[in-house]
Motif scaffolding. Structure first.
Motif, short mmCIF file in Angstrom:
data_model
loop_
_atom_site.label_atom_id
_atom_site.label_comp_id
_atom_site.label_asym_id
_atom_site.label_seq_id
_atom_site.Cartn_x
_atom_site.Cartn_y
_atom_site.Cartn_z
N VAL A 76 0.83 -1.20 0.00
CA VAL A 76 0.00 0.00 0.00
C VAL A 76 0.87 1.25 0.00
N LYS A 77 1.90 1.27 0.82
CA LYS A 77 2.78 2.45 0.86
C LYS A 77 3.45 2.67 -0.48
N LYS A 117 2.00 12.71 -2.25
CA LYS A 117 1.28 12.99 -1.00
C LYS A 117 0.26 11.92 -0.65
N GLY A 118 -0.12 11.08 -1.58
CA GLY A 118 -1.08 10.03 -1.31
C GLY A 118 -2.52 10.47 -1.35
N ASP A 152 -6.58 8.41 -1.51
CA ASP A 152 -7.69 8.75 -0.62
C ASP A 152 -8.89 9.25 -1.42
N ARG A 153 -8.64 10.09 -2.41
CA ARG A 153 -9.74 10.61 -3.24
C ARG A 153 -10.47 9.46 -3.93
N SER A 201 -5.39 7.18 4.56
CA SER A 201 -4.16 7.77 5.10
C SER A 201 -4.32 8.28 6.53
N LEU A 202 -5.53 8.57 6.98
CA LEU A 202 -5.74 9.10 8.33
C LEU A 202 -6.01 8.02 9.37
N ILE A 203 -6.17 6.78 8.95
CA ILE A 203 -6.44 5.69 9.89
C ILE A 203 -5.14 5.30 10.56
N SER A 204 -5.10 5.39 11.88
CA SER A 204 -3.85 5.10 12.60
C SER A 204 -3.82 3.68 13.16
#
Length: 129
Positions: A35-36, A45-46, A50-51, A70-73
């Motif tokens: 994924v990365k 920026k990734g 996300d979009r 990207s915001l899921i920790s």
């Protein structure tokens, strides 16, 4: 030098070493690396990945990542599996052909690795993936 377990009558060392599919495949190979790498190959920026997750149509059998990924920790095994179901479609059309083929191969390997029993054909497919 011979291994210590060769003379033990009821010992098969290969049954002692069990794979950890959640951490080795879902988190390690898929999330931490594939994924990365695929996200970075789409854009730096990734935000494009996300979009694409935001633009995904809701479906009752699929998880909708309304804020992207990207915001899921903190991830669970279920979230990894849900992301795997749609990730190829997310990067398709945004990434280079080689990236898409690599993502497809990783996902094929993960799905074949989940089989509880294998046939000669499934082992060949696993090896090809």
């Amino acid at each position: 030098m011979r291994p210590f377990w060769t003379d033990l009558s009821h010992c098969d060392i290969f049954f002692c070493i069990m794979p950890n599919i959640l951490h080795q495949l879902h988190k390690g190979v898929f999330k931490d690396y594939t994924v990365k790498w695929a996200t970075a190959s789409v854009n730096e920026k990734g935000t494009e990945v996300d979009r694409r997750f935001w633009a995904m149509t809701a479906h009752p059998d699929l998880r909708y990542f309304c804020k992207g990924i990207s915001l899921i920790s903190q991830w669970t095994g279920t979230e990894y599996k849900n992301m795997e179901k749609v990730f190829l479609g997310v990067v398709a059309g945004a990434a280079e052909k080689d990236v898409i083929l690599a993502v497809c191969a990783v996902l094929d390997f993960i799905y074949y690795a989940h089989f509880e029993t294998h046939t000669e054909e499934s082992l060949q497919n696993l090896d090809c993936a």
